[in-house]
Design an enzyme around this catalytic site. Sequence first.
Site, mmCIF file in Angstrom:
data_model
loop_
_atom_site.group_PDB
_atom_site.id
_atom_site.type_symbol
_atom_site.label_atom_id
_atom_site.label_comp_id
_atom_site.label_asym_id
_atom_site.label_seq_id
_atom_site.Cartn_x
_atom_site.Cartn_y
_atom_site.Cartn_z
ATOM 1 N N GLU A 288 47.906 42.040 31.422
ATOM 2 C CA GLU A 288 47.642 40.659 30.973
ATOM 3 C C GLU A 288 48.180 40.342 29.579
ATOM 4 O O GLU A 288 47.442 39.843 28.725
ATOM 5 C CB GLU A 288 46.136 40.368 31.076
ATOM 6 C CG GLU A 288 45.616 40.549 32.489
ATOM 7 C CD GLU A 288 44.103 40.429 32.634
ATOM 8 O OE1 GLU A 288 43.433 40.066 31.661
ATOM 9 O OE2 GLU A 288 43.591 40.723 33.733
ATOM 10 N N GLU B 225 44.499 43.375 42.716
ATOM 11 C CA GLU B 225 43.068 43.061 42.522
ATOM 12 C C GLU B 225 42.671 41.948 43.487
ATOM 13 O O GLU B 225 42.014 40.977 43.103
ATOM 14 C CB GLU B 225 42.811 42.642 41.069
ATOM 15 C CG GLU B 225 43.247 43.677 40.055
ATOM 16 C CD GLU B 225 42.916 43.321 38.608
ATOM 17 O OE1 GLU B 225 42.114 42.397 38.373
ATOM 18 O OE2 GLU B 225 43.460 43.991 37.714
HETATM 19 O O1 G3I Z 1 28.624 48.792 30.853
HETATM 20 C C1 G3I Z 1 27.888 47.667 30.329
HETATM 21 C C2 G3I Z 1 26.439 47.983 30.327
HETATM 22 O O2 G3I Z 1 26.192 49.041 29.429
HETATM 23 C C3 G3I Z 1 25.670 46.716 29.903
HETATM 24 O O3 G3I Z 1 24.306 46.952 29.984
HETATM 25 C C4 G3I Z 1 26.026 45.543 30.813
HETATM 26 C C5 G3I Z 1 25.351 44.246 30.375
HETATM 27 O O4 G3I Z 1 26.133 43.124 30.657
HETATM 28 O O5 G3I Z 1 27.412 45.348 30.752
HETATM 29 C C6 G3I Z 1 28.151 46.464 31.201
HETATM 30 O O6 G3I Z 1 29.488 46.193 31.086
HETATM 31 C C7 G3I Z 1 30.035 45.297 32.023
HETATM 32 C C8 G3I Z 1 31.203 46.007 32.685
HETATM 33 O O7 G3I Z 1 31.876 45.115 33.542
HETATM 34 C C9 G3I Z 1 30.771 47.226 33.511
HETATM 35 O O8 G3I Z 1 29.919 46.835 34.535
HETATM 36 C C10 G3I Z 1 30.519 44.061 31.295
HETATM 37 O O9 G3I Z 1 29.406 43.336 30.807
HETATM 38 C C11 G3I Z 1 31.321 43.197 32.239
HETATM 39 O O10 G3I Z 1 31.911 42.132 31.485
HETATM 40 C C12 G3I Z 1 32.436 44.021 32.851
HETATM 41 O O11 G3I Z 1 33.145 43.192 33.728
HETATM 42 C C13 G3I Z 1 34.373 43.703 34.170
HETATM 43 C C14 G3I Z 1 35.501 42.815 33.659
HETATM 44 O O12 G3I Z 1 36.735 43.269 34.190
HETATM 45 C C15 G3I Z 1 35.502 42.833 32.146
HETATM 46 O O13 G3I Z 1 36.632 42.491 31.569
HETATM 47 C C16 G3I Z 1 34.371 43.689 35.698
HETATM 48 O O14 G3I Z 1 33.411 44.638 36.166
HETATM 49 C C17 G3I Z 1 35.746 44.032 36.240
HETATM 50 O O15 G3I Z 1 35.780 43.795 37.620
HETATM 51 C C18 G3I Z 1 36.799 43.141 35.574
HETATM 52 O O16 G3I Z 1 38.060 43.547 36.039
HETATM 53 C C19 G3I Z 1 39.191 42.807 35.559
HETATM 54 C C20 G3I Z 1 40.386 43.725 35.558
HETATM 55 O O17 G3I Z 1 40.091 44.883 34.822
HETATM 56 C C21 G3I Z 1 41.623 43.024 34.992
HETATM 57 N N1 G3I Z 1 41.884 41.790 35.698
HETATM 58 C C22 G3I Z 1 40.777 40.873 35.815
HETATM 59 C C23 G3I Z 1 39.576 41.600 36.447
HETATM 60 C C24 G3I Z 1 38.459 40.662 36.686
HETATM 61 O O18 G3I Z 1 37.971 40.186 35.466
#
Ligand code: G3I
Length: 375
Positions: free
Chosen positions: A158, A263
């Site tokens: 990205e 994805e």
């Molecule tokens: O690990 C923490 C945890 O400790 C905490 O308690 C919790 C509270 O919100 O958050 C947890 O982290 C989360 C993480 O996923 C793991 O579950 C984040 O908040 C959450 O924002 C994060 O979201 C991920 C996102 O990328 C973040 O940028 C999604 O799971 C994941 O599917 C998404 O994937 C991205 C690709 O990498 C790149 N392209 C877009 C795609 C969708 O956004």
Amino acid sequence: MSNKLKSAVVILCMSTLSFSFSTIALGQKTPSLKEVFKNDFAIGTAMNTVQIEERDPKAAILIPQQFNMATPENIMKAEIIHPQWDTYNFEPADKLIEYGKKNNIKINGHTLIWHSQLPGFARKIESADSFKLFFTNHINTIARRYSGKVFSWDVVNEALNEDGTMRKSVFLQKLGDDFVTEAFRLAQSAAPNTQLYYNDYNNEQPAKRAGCISLIKKIQAAGVRIDGVGIQGHWHLGKIPLKDIEESLVQYSALGIKVMFTELDIEVLQRNFQGADVSQRMNNAASLNPYPNGLPDSLQQRLASDYAALFALFLKHKDKIARVTFWGVNDGQSWLNGWPVPGRTNYPLLFDRNFEPKPAFYKVIETKEKFNKEK
Ligand code: G3I
């Protein structure tokens, strides 16, 4: 009971358990995506920690049945794998490598360089020299450790804006716009036998695609290796940009690289913007979560038609495509339940919350059968 007898009883119990899970979860005759498309392209899924650690028994059965590639949804992102300047947290990624070996699933590393999910210490680095050191150490250490263990890397994720210009990320600001080429140069030397990809969303759209093509040409002109481009494929029901996807397949492959759909999911709920910029959010409202108890059949059928049209296009251009990866195993595990509106009930994938194949799954299989007949 003798030890031999005890082991035989344990083995018998385990196999009975695993048999019943597979029959309950999937039915004996459920086709396998990876088998159906085995002569066309690899079929992948994103995996979360619970799945990697096989703490979800139904996922533990379904994933190796259906998929031959996996991308870690979060655990190889810098925030998790490199939390402090001198500290790396390899344990979750090592588990994924073991999981892949055990289940004959190739791993796509995701992702070395991304402006999002950066560790706190990296965000606070002020000097360009220190930032460059972080960038270099990060790629060298991780790409070297997993060289020969992951099949491929999303080296940079990205880096582009929607208009095809470079995103003003911390990488661009600190390192200048050659940072993408430099990331590939480092990855190439640290992981010489690993496939190296650039990955983005909406890079099938004409303006962003043009920027992406320039970026790839720049890497190639520097004599640095890039093997493929990932089109993430976070699309919307009834709005799959088939023409843009087809043009992208033709134009990207003319650069001598492979295309991956990295994805894939199809959003069925309302949203007032497209793409996957995780910093964009929408306010929560009950009207934005209209199907908390199940997706109406009419929408299931529309989802199935969208997936069928996509896979028909993928098959038409299978010579250009190396892999199609779904962003999640089942609907309940999709990131789209939490973004851009928290707490929604979304239905973007081929398996439902109970790991049952949805009408869209069968339509995808049917598309392949139809393709074979028309050949
Ligand atoms: O690990 C923490 C945890 O400790 C905490 O308690 C919790 C509270 O919100 O958050 C947890 O982290 C989360 C993480 O996923 C793991 O579950 C984040 O908040 C959450 O924002 C994060 O979201 C991920 C996102 O990328 C973040 O940028 C999604 O799971 C994941 O599917 C998404 O994937 C991205 C690709 O990498 C790149 N392209 C877009 C795609 C969708 O956004």
